[in-house]
Scaffold this motif. Structure first.
Motif, PDB file in Angstrom:
ATOM      1  N   ILE A   1      32.288 -36.165  33.703  1.00  0.00           N
ATOM      2  CA  ILE A   1      32.758 -36.065  32.314  1.00  0.00           C
ATOM      3  C   ILE A   1      33.616 -34.815  32.144  1.00  0.00           C
ATOM      4  CG2 ILE A   1      32.035 -35.793  29.906  1.00  0.00           C
ATOM      5  CD1 ILE A   1      29.480 -37.379  30.713  1.00  0.00           C
ATOM      6  N   ALA A   2      33.158 -33.705  32.726  1.00  0.00           N
ATOM      7  CA  ALA A   2      33.941 -32.466  32.675  1.00  0.00           C
ATOM      8  C   ALA A   2      35.283 -32.643  33.370  1.00  0.00           C
ATOM      9  CB  ALA A   2      33.146 -31.327  33.314  1.00  0.00           C
ATOM     10  N   GLN A   3      35.295 -33.366  34.480  1.00  0.00           N
ATOM     11  CA  GLN A   3      36.552 -33.637  35.190  1.00  0.00           C
ATOM     12  C   GLN A   3      37.524 -34.424  34.312  1.00  0.00           C
ATOM     13  OE1 GLN A   3      34.661 -35.472  38.737  1.00  0.00           O
ATOM     14  NE2 GLN A   3      35.942 -34.075  39.942  1.00  0.00           N
ATOM     15  N   GLY A   4      36.986 -35.400  33.591  1.00  0.00           N
ATOM     16  CA  GLY A   4      37.835 -36.187  32.709  1.00  0.00           C
ATOM     17  C   GLY A   4      38.445 -35.355  31.597  1.00  0.00           C
ATOM     18  N   ILE A   5      37.651 -34.462  31.029  1.00  0.00           N
ATOM     19  CA  ILE A   5      38.163 -33.580  29.969  1.00  0.00           C
ATOM     20  C   ILE A   5      39.199 -32.617  30.538  1.00  0.00           C
ATOM     21  CG2 ILE A   5      37.525 -31.813  28.274  1.00  0.00           C
ATOM     22  CD1 ILE A   5      34.768 -33.213  28.109  1.00  0.00           C
ATOM     23  N   ALA A   6      38.968 -32.151  31.753  1.00  0.00           N
ATOM     24  CA  ALA A   6      39.957 -31.283  32.401  1.00  0.00           C
ATOM     25  C   ALA A   6      41.271 -32.034  32.623  1.00  0.00           C
ATOM     26  CB  ALA A   6      39.414 -30.773  33.736  1.00  0.00           C
ATOM     27  N   ARG A   7      41.157 -33.306  32.930  1.00  0.00           N
ATOM     28  CA  ARG A   7      42.357 -34.110  33.161  1.00  0.00           C
ATOM     29  C   ARG A   7      43.170 -34.281  31.881  1.00  0.00           C
ATOM     30  NH1 ARG A   7      42.747 -40.471  34.628  1.00  0.00           N
ATOM     31  NH2 ARG A   7      44.891 -40.493  35.387  1.00  0.00           N
ATOM     32  N   ILE A   8      42.493 -34.596  30.775  1.00  0.00           N
ATOM     33  CA  ILE A   8      43.216 -34.776  29.518  1.00  0.00           C
ATOM     34  C   ILE A   8      43.750 -33.444  29.000  1.00  0.00           C
ATOM     35  CG2 ILE A   8      41.217 -34.598  27.960  1.00  0.00           C
ATOM     36  CD1 ILE A   8      42.433 -36.822  26.299  1.00  0.00           C
ATOM     37  N   SER A   9      43.016 -32.378  29.273  1.00  0.00           N
ATOM     38  CA  SER A   9      43.479 -31.046  28.897  1.00  0.00           C
ATOM     39  C   SER A   9      44.766 -30.684  29.632  1.00  0.00           C
ATOM     40  CB  SER A   9      42.394 -30.009  29.198  1.00  0.00           C
ATOM     41  OG  SER A   9      42.895 -28.703  29.088  1.00  0.00           O
ATOM     42  N   GLN A  10      44.787 -30.963  30.916  1.00  0.00           N
ATOM     43  CA  GLN A  10      45.979 -30.675  31.709  1.00  0.00           C
ATOM     44  C   GLN A  10      47.169 -31.485  31.211  1.00  0.00           C
ATOM     45  OE1 GLN A  10      46.308 -28.279  33.882  1.00  0.00           O
ATOM     46  NE2 GLN A  10      48.442 -28.779  34.344  1.00  0.00           N
ATOM     47  N   LYS A  11      46.921 -32.726  30.818  1.00  0.00           N
ATOM     48  CA  LYS A  11      48.006 -33.550  30.293  1.00  0.00           C
ATOM     49  C   LYS A  11      48.551 -32.966  28.998  1.00  0.00           C
ATOM     50  CE  LYS A  11      49.375 -38.324  29.541  1.00  0.00           C
ATOM     51  NZ  LYS A  11      48.969 -39.746  29.663  1.00  0.00           N
ATOM     52  N   ALA A  12      47.657 -32.485  28.134  1.00  0.00           N
ATOM     53  CA  ALA A  12      48.092 -31.868  26.883  1.00  0.00           C
ATOM     54  C   ALA A  12      48.895 -30.603  27.150  1.00  0.00           C
ATOM     55  CB  ALA A  12      46.875 -31.545  26.012  1.00  0.00           C
ATOM     56  N   LYS A  13      48.455 -29.841  28.144  1.00  0.00           N
ATOM     57  CA  LYS A  13      49.124 -28.572  28.462  1.00  0.00           C
ATOM     58  C   LYS A  13      50.521 -28.771  29.035  1.00  0.00           C
ATOM     59  CE  LYS A  13      46.915 -25.128  30.261  1.00  0.00           C
ATOM     60  NZ  LYS A  13      46.073 -24.229  31.081  1.00  0.00           N
ATOM     61  N   THR A  14      50.784 -29.938  29.592  1.00  0.00           N
ATOM     62  CA  THR A  14      52.093 -30.189  30.206  1.00  0.00           C
ATOM     63  C   THR A  14      52.957 -31.117  29.362  1.00  0.00           C
ATOM     64  OG1 THR A  14      51.088 -31.964  31.538  1.00  0.00           O
ATOM     65  CG2 THR A  14      51.253 -29.780  32.546  1.00  0.00           C
ATOM     66  N   THR A  15      52.511 -31.407  28.151  1.00  0.00           N
ATOM     67  CA  THR A  15      53.313 -32.191  27.215  1.00  0.00           C
ATOM     68  C   THR A  15      54.259 -31.251  26.470  1.00  0.00           C
ATOM     69  OG1 THR A  15      51.535 -33.801  26.892  1.00  0.00           O
ATOM     70  CG2 THR A  15      53.226 -33.707  25.201  1.00  0.00           C
ATOM     71  N   LEU A  16      55.519 -31.596  26.418  1.00  0.00           N
ATOM     72  CA  LEU A  16      56.517 -30.713  25.800  1.00  0.00           C
ATOM     73  C   LEU A  16      56.511 -30.861  24.280  1.00  0.00           C
ATOM     74  CD1 LEU A  16      59.444 -31.187  28.350  1.00  0.00           C
ATOM     75  CD2 LEU A  16      57.739 -29.347  28.253  1.00  0.00           C
ATOM     76  N   ALA A  17      55.350 -30.575  23.707  1.00  0.00           N
ATOM     77  CA  ALA A  17      55.174 -30.738  22.268  1.00  0.00           C
ATOM     78  C   ALA A  17      54.994 -29.407  21.557  1.00  0.00           C
ATOM     79  CB  ALA A  17      53.969 -31.630  21.990  1.00  0.00           C
ATOM     80  N   GLY A  18      55.197 -28.305  22.284  1.00  0.00           N
ATOM     81  CA  GLY A  18      55.015 -26.992  21.690  1.00  0.00           C
ATOM     82  C   GLY A  18      56.234 -26.516  20.930  1.00  0.00           C
TER      83      GLY A  18
ATOM     84  N   GLU B   1      33.127 -25.277  31.527  1.00  0.00           N
ATOM     85  CA  GLU B   1      33.579 -23.885  31.536  1.00  0.00           C
ATOM     86  C   GLU B   1      34.169 -23.513  32.897  1.00  0.00           C
ATOM     87  OE1 GLU B   1      32.052 -19.465  30.176  1.00  0.00           O
ATOM     88  OE2 GLU B   1      30.570 -21.017  30.603  1.00  0.00           O
ATOM     89  N   GLU B   2      33.523 -23.945  33.972  1.00  0.00           N
ATOM     90  CA  GLU B   2      34.035 -23.667  35.321  1.00  0.00           C
ATOM     91  C   GLU B   2      35.420 -24.263  35.523  1.00  0.00           C
ATOM     92  OE1 GLU B   2      31.187 -25.300  37.981  1.00  0.00           O
ATOM     93  OE2 GLU B   2      29.629 -23.813  37.528  1.00  0.00           O
ATOM     94  N   LEU B   3      35.600 -25.508  35.112  1.00  0.00           N
ATOM     95  CA  LEU B   3      36.887 -26.179  35.304  1.00  0.00           C
ATOM     96  C   LEU B   3      37.975 -25.580  34.415  1.00  0.00           C
ATOM     97  CD1 LEU B   3      35.765 -29.914  35.643  1.00  0.00           C
ATOM     98  CD2 LEU B   3      36.430 -28.309  37.453  1.00  0.00           C
ATOM     99  N   MET B   4      37.621 -25.167  33.211  1.00  0.00           N
ATOM    100  CA  MET B   4      38.621 -24.553  32.335  1.00  0.00           C
ATOM    101  C   MET B   4      39.058 -23.191  32.863  1.00  0.00           C
ATOM    102  SD  MET B   4      39.357 -26.784  30.102  1.00  0.00           S
ATOM    103  CE  MET B   4      39.074 -27.934  31.459  1.00  0.00           C
ATOM    104  N   GLN B   5      38.161 -22.474  33.494  1.00  0.00           N
ATOM    105  CA  GLN B   5      38.545 -21.204  34.118  1.00  0.00           C
ATOM    106  C   GLN B   5      39.532 -21.448  35.249  1.00  0.00           C
ATOM    107  OE1 GLN B   5      34.819 -19.371  35.269  1.00  0.00           O
ATOM    108  NE2 GLN B   5      34.461 -18.516  33.229  1.00  0.00           N
ATOM    109  N   LEU B   6      39.287 -22.466  36.060  1.00  0.00           N
ATOM    110  CA  LEU B   6      40.213 -22.798  37.144  1.00  0.00           C
ATOM    111  C   LEU B   6      41.564 -23.248  36.602  1.00  0.00           C
ATOM    112  CD1 LEU B   6      37.810 -24.781  39.527  1.00  0.00           C
ATOM    113  CD2 LEU B   6      38.774 -22.500  39.915  1.00  0.00           C
TER     114      LEU B   6
END
Length: 218
Positions: A103-120, A165-170
């Motif tokens: 589950i944490a891996q899945g959230i990390a995946r969607i987080s990474q997608k949000a971080k690389t979306t040119l919506a800023g 928390e571990e995955l978000m730090q990475l």
């Protein structure tokens, strides 16, 4: 133009009231209380959907996979100052057969997608804050939601924040853990009550204030 923040989540972002089986009014929902604390300079966009998962297609209901929707969602609300993601509660459902680490891996995946979306701002990538939701209470299984959720949801939910928390730090992503700080309600033990919404709004505001101050944007 107001500085826009998207809150992307499930029924606890939508504002589900387990007592009345409908949506809490605006003056109760944490997203609205958070917006009030930020002030008129900001606009908080509520992107909550009951049943939403991070990356899983639910075989029983349509359109709940957050990963499939987050890109167009963020682009439609651009430019964004910040994206707040709070998911994981629905991913604990027994029918998905995920471990808490999965589950944490899945959230990390969607987080990474949000971080690389040119919506800023200025077409750049937005800042992202991931929130670990309050754990599901073990009593949930004896309520009406127990049959649908299945067994073991409370255990996976309690373990989630440590792995997340571990995955978000990475990933170098901002993280907020609500475990032990906000209780679920005493009805289905997996949704926030009025007090929970107040507490979450305060926690999120303090975290966001720190993030934006660090970036010298507040």
């Amino acid at each position: 133009m107001k500085r826009r923040i998207v809150c992307f989540g499930d029924s606890n972002t939508w504002g589900f009231d387990a007592k009345l089986q409908k949506r809490f009014p605006e003056d109760v929902r944490w997203t609205s209380l958070f917006a009030e604390k930020l002030g008129e300079e900001f606009q908080v966009v509520e992107e909550g959907l009951s049943g939403r998962t991070a990356v899983i297609d639910d075989p029983l209901f349509e359109g709940l996979n957050g990963y499939r929707y987050i890109h167009p969602c963020l682009m439609s609300h651009a430019p964004l100052e910040l994206v707040i993601i709070m998911l994981g509660t629905n991913d604990t459902k027994e029918r998905f057969h995920l471990t808490s680490y999965n589950i944490a891996q899945g959230i990390a995946r969607i987080s990474q997608k949000a971080k690389t979306t040119l919506a800023g701002v200025n077409g750049e990538c937005p800042q992202v804050l991931v929130i670990a939701p309050p754990p599901i209470g073990k009593e949930y299984f004896k309520t009406d939601v127990g049959k649908s959720m299945g067994a073991g949801c409370d255990t996976k939910s309690a373990e989630l924040s440590t792995y997340l928390e571990e995955l978000m730090q990475l990933q170098n992503t901002e993280f907020l853990d609500t475990k032990g700080k906000i209780p679920m309600n005493k009805i289905d033990f997996m949704h926030l009550d009025e007090e929970g919404h107040k507490l979450l709004a305060e926690l999120v505001f303090n975290k966001v204030k720190t993030i934006l101050s660090r970036e010298r944007k507040l």
